[in-house]
Write a protein that holds these residues in place. Structure first.
Motif, PDB file in Angstrom:
ATOM      1  N   THR A   1     -42.088  -7.418 -43.730  1.00 19.94           N
ATOM      2  CA  THR A   1     -40.852  -7.546 -44.508  1.00 19.94           C
ATOM      3  C   THR A   1     -39.640  -7.103 -43.683  1.00 19.94           C
ATOM      4  O   THR A   1     -38.558  -7.653 -43.847  1.00 19.94           O
ATOM      5  CB  THR A   1     -40.933  -6.776 -45.842  1.00 19.94           C
ATOM      6  OG1 THR A   1     -41.283  -5.421 -45.601  1.00 19.94           O
ATOM      7  CG2 THR A   1     -41.939  -7.423 -46.775  1.00 19.94           C
ATOM      8  N   SER A   2     -39.833  -6.153 -42.801  1.00 16.85           N
ATOM      9  CA  SER A   2     -38.757  -5.785 -41.867  1.00 16.85           C
ATOM     10  C   SER A   2     -38.423  -6.973 -40.962  1.00 16.85           C
ATOM     11  O   SER A   2     -37.256  -7.269 -40.707  1.00 16.85           O
ATOM     12  CB  SER A   2     -39.166  -4.592 -40.999  1.00 16.85           C
ATOM     13  OG  SER A   2     -39.326  -3.450 -41.789  1.00 16.85           O
ATOM     14  N   ALA A   3     -39.482  -7.649 -40.504  1.00 17.92           N
ATOM     15  CA  ALA A   3     -39.287  -8.819 -39.636  1.00 17.92           C
ATOM     16  C   ALA A   3     -38.571  -9.944 -40.386  1.00 17.92           C
ATOM     17  O   ALA A   3     -37.751 -10.660 -39.805  1.00 17.92           O
ATOM     18  CB  ALA A   3     -40.627  -9.303 -39.095  1.00 17.92           C
ATOM     19  N   ILE A   4     -38.863 -10.094 -41.688  1.00 17.89           N
ATOM     20  CA  ILE A   4     -38.172 -11.109 -42.486  1.00 17.89           C
ATOM     21  C   ILE A   4     -36.691 -10.770 -42.580  1.00 17.89           C
ATOM     22  O   ILE A   4     -35.824 -11.643 -42.416  1.00 17.89           O
ATOM     23  CB  ILE A   4     -38.806 -11.246 -43.890  1.00 17.89           C
ATOM     24  CG1 ILE A   4     -40.172 -11.917 -43.783  1.00 17.89           C
ATOM     25  CG2 ILE A   4     -37.891 -12.044 -44.827  1.00 17.89           C
ATOM     26  CD1 ILE A   4     -40.984 -11.927 -45.074  1.00 17.89           C
ATOM     27  N   ASN A   5     -36.374  -9.507 -42.820  1.00 15.62           N
ATOM     28  CA  ASN A   5     -34.972  -9.102 -42.876  1.00 15.62           C
ATOM     29  C   ASN A   5     -34.273  -9.361 -41.541  1.00 15.62           C
ATOM     30  O   ASN A   5     -33.131  -9.817 -41.515  1.00 15.62           O
ATOM     31  CB  ASN A   5     -34.848  -7.629 -43.276  1.00 15.62           C
ATOM     32  CG  ASN A   5     -34.721  -7.461 -44.778  1.00 15.62           C
ATOM     33  OD1 ASN A   5     -33.779  -7.961 -45.390  1.00 15.62           O
ATOM     34  ND2 ASN A   5     -35.671  -6.777 -45.378  1.00 15.62           N
ATOM     35  N   GLU A   6     -34.957  -9.090 -40.445  1.00 11.60           N
ATOM     36  CA  GLU A   6     -34.375  -9.368 -39.128  1.00 11.60           C
ATOM     37  C   GLU A   6     -34.209 -10.878 -38.928  1.00 11.60           C
ATOM     38  O   GLU A   6     -33.241 -11.335 -38.327  1.00 11.60           O
ATOM     39  CB  GLU A   6     -35.260  -8.785 -38.023  1.00 11.60           C
ATOM     40  CG  GLU A   6     -35.220  -7.270 -37.971  1.00 11.60           C
ATOM     41  CD  GLU A   6     -36.274  -6.691 -37.047  1.00 11.60           C
ATOM     42  OE1 GLU A   6     -36.811  -7.437 -36.196  1.00 11.60           O
ATOM     43  OE2 GLU A   6     -36.569  -5.487 -37.188  1.00 11.60           O
ATOM     44  N   HIS A   7     -35.159 -11.638 -39.446  1.00 11.33           N
ATOM     45  CA  HIS A   7     -35.126 -13.098 -39.304  1.00 11.33           C
ATOM     46  C   HIS A   7     -33.937 -13.715 -40.043  1.00 11.33           C
ATOM     47  O   HIS A   7     -33.420 -14.758 -39.617  1.00 11.33           O
ATOM     48  CB  HIS A   7     -36.437 -13.709 -39.808  1.00 11.33           C
ATOM     49  CG  HIS A   7     -36.478 -15.186 -39.695  1.00 11.33           C
ATOM     50  ND1 HIS A   7     -36.790 -15.825 -38.510  1.00 11.33           N
ATOM     51  CD2 HIS A   7     -36.205 -16.172 -40.593  1.00 11.33           C
ATOM     52  CE1 HIS A   7     -36.724 -17.133 -38.695  1.00 11.33           C
ATOM     53  NE2 HIS A   7     -36.370 -17.368 -39.958  1.00 11.33           N
ATOM     54  N   LEU A   8     -33.508 -13.096 -41.121  1.00 16.70           N
ATOM     55  CA  LEU A   8     -32.362 -13.617 -41.875  1.00 16.70           C
ATOM     56  C   LEU A   8     -31.161 -13.845 -40.970  1.00 16.70           C
ATOM     57  O   LEU A   8     -30.410 -14.803 -41.144  1.00 16.70           O
ATOM     58  CB  LEU A   8     -31.979 -12.661 -43.014  1.00 16.70           C
ATOM     59  CG  LEU A   8     -32.909 -12.621 -44.218  1.00 16.70           C
ATOM     60  CD1 LEU A   8     -32.432 -11.571 -45.211  1.00 16.70           C
ATOM     61  CD2 LEU A   8     -32.997 -13.985 -44.889  1.00 16.70           C
ATOM     62  N   ALA A   9     -30.981 -12.967 -39.979  1.00 16.50           N
ATOM     63  CA  ALA A   9     -29.843 -13.111 -39.054  1.00 16.50           C
ATOM     64  C   ALA A   9     -29.927 -14.436 -38.303  1.00 16.50           C
ATOM     65  O   ALA A   9     -28.900 -15.099 -38.091  1.00 16.50           O
ATOM     66  CB  ALA A   9     -29.809 -11.942 -38.065  1.00 16.50           C
ATOM     67  N   LEU A  10     -31.137 -14.856 -37.917  1.00 12.96           N
ATOM     68  CA  LEU A  10     -31.297 -16.122 -37.197  1.00 12.96           C
ATOM     69  C   LEU A  10     -30.928 -17.308 -38.080  1.00 12.96           C
ATOM     70  O   LEU A  10     -30.270 -18.249 -37.626  1.00 12.96           O
ATOM     71  CB  LEU A  10     -32.743 -16.284 -36.701  1.00 12.96           C
ATOM     72  CG  LEU A  10     -33.228 -15.313 -35.636  1.00 12.96           C
ATOM     73  CD1 LEU A  10     -34.696 -15.568 -35.321  1.00 12.96           C
ATOM     74  CD2 LEU A  10     -32.379 -15.419 -34.380  1.00 12.96           C
ATOM     75  N   GLU A  11     -31.357 -17.270 -39.335  1.00 12.21           N
ATOM     76  CA  GLU A  11     -31.063 -18.379 -40.252  1.00 12.21           C
ATOM     77  C   GLU A  11     -29.560 -18.468 -40.551  1.00 12.21           C
ATOM     78  O   GLU A  11     -28.974 -19.553 -40.505  1.00 12.21           O
ATOM     79  CB  GLU A  11     -31.852 -18.223 -41.554  1.00 12.21           C
ATOM     80  CG  GLU A  11     -33.365 -18.251 -41.391  1.00 12.21           C
ATOM     81  CD  GLU A  11     -33.943 -19.628 -41.072  1.00 12.21           C
ATOM     82  OE1 GLU A  11     -33.190 -20.620 -41.015  1.00 12.21           O
ATOM     83  OE2 GLU A  11     -35.168 -19.712 -40.867  1.00 12.21           O
TER      84      GLU A  11
END
Length: 198
Positions: free
Chosen positions: A21-31
Motif C-alpha cells: 500500500t505504501s508502494a501504491i501511494n508512491e505510484h500515484l505520483a507516476l499516474e
C-alpha cells in the motif's frame, strides 16, 4: 469499547501501512505526473496545429487520472490512508513529435515497472484483492506500451517528412491509426479481432 478498539485498529493500519500500500501511494505520483505531462504535450501539439496528436494526448491525460482514481478507490476501500503526491511542472517544449513520443514510451515503461513491483509485493503479502485489482493494470500497461511503440515506429518511418506527419495526425484524428492495435488484432490472421483463430 468495541468502537474505540476499531478506531485504534484503523489508526494502527494507517500508521503502519503494508509495503504494497505504501508502494501504491508512491505510484500515484507516476499516474498524476503522466496525466500532467500528457496535458502539456497535448497543448504543445495543439499549438503546432497537430489536432489529431493533440486529441490523443488529451485523452491519455484523462486516462491517467482515471488510473490514479482506481488506485485511490482501492486504498479507500481497503481503509488505507491515501497520500496525494506533489506534482512537478512538466516540460513544455520538445524537439520533435518523435522526441515527445520517446518520452511517452519512457514514462509508460516506468509505470509498468512500478505496477510490476506493487504486484510482487501484493503477492508476497498475500493480498488477493490487490492482485485482482492489479490484473487489469497489467493488461492495460501492455496495451499502453504497445501503442507508444507503434506510434514511435510510424514516426521513425515518417522521418522528417511533413506530409507523412500530417497523414499520421489525420489518422489519429479519424481514429484509424491505432484501431488495429487497440483491437488486439495485429496478428489476427482469421480477422476475428481478438488475436486468435476462430
Amino acid at each position: 469499547m468495541r468502537k474505540r478498539l476499531n478506531a485504534y485498529k484503523k489508526i494502527i493500519s494507517i500508521l503502519f501501512m503494508s509495503s504494497h500500500t505504501s508502494a501504491i501511494n508512491e505510484h500515484l505520483a507516476l499516474e498524476f505526473q503522466a496525466s500532467h505531462t500528457y496535458l502539456a504535450m497535448s497543448i504543445w501539439l495543439r499549438e503546432r496545429d497537430l489536432i489529431g496528436f493533440s486529441s490523443y494526448m488529451l485523452n491519455k491525460s484523462t486516462e491517467e487520472r482515471g488510473h490514479a482514481s482506481k488506485f485511490i478507490a482501492y486504498l479507500v476501500d481497503s481503509e488505507c490512508k491515501v497520500q496525494l503526491p506533489t506534482i512537478e511542472s512538466p516540460e513544455r517544449e520538445w524537439e520533435s513529435v518523435k522526441a515527445l513520443f520517446d518520452k511517452v514510451y519512457e514514462m509508460e515503461r516506468t509505470v509498468t515497472k512500478s505496477i510490476n513491483n506493487i504486484y510482487t509485493l501484493s503477492e508476497q503479502e498475500g493480498d488477493r484483492t490487490a492482485t485482482a485489482m492489479l490484473d487489469w493494470f497489467v493488461g492495460e500497461q501492455l496495451q499502453e506500451e504497445s501503442e507508444a511503440r507503434f506510434v514511435l515506429k510510424r514516426l521513425r518511418l515518417a522521418d522528417s517528412s511533413a506530409a507523412a506527419l500530417i497523414l499520421l495526425d489525420q489518422q489519429f484524428l479519424d481514429g484509424t491509426l491505432l484501431a488495429n492495435v487497440k483491437a488486439g488484432g495485429a496478428f489476427d490472421i482469421a480477422g476475428t479481432g481478438g488475436g486468435a483463430a476462430a
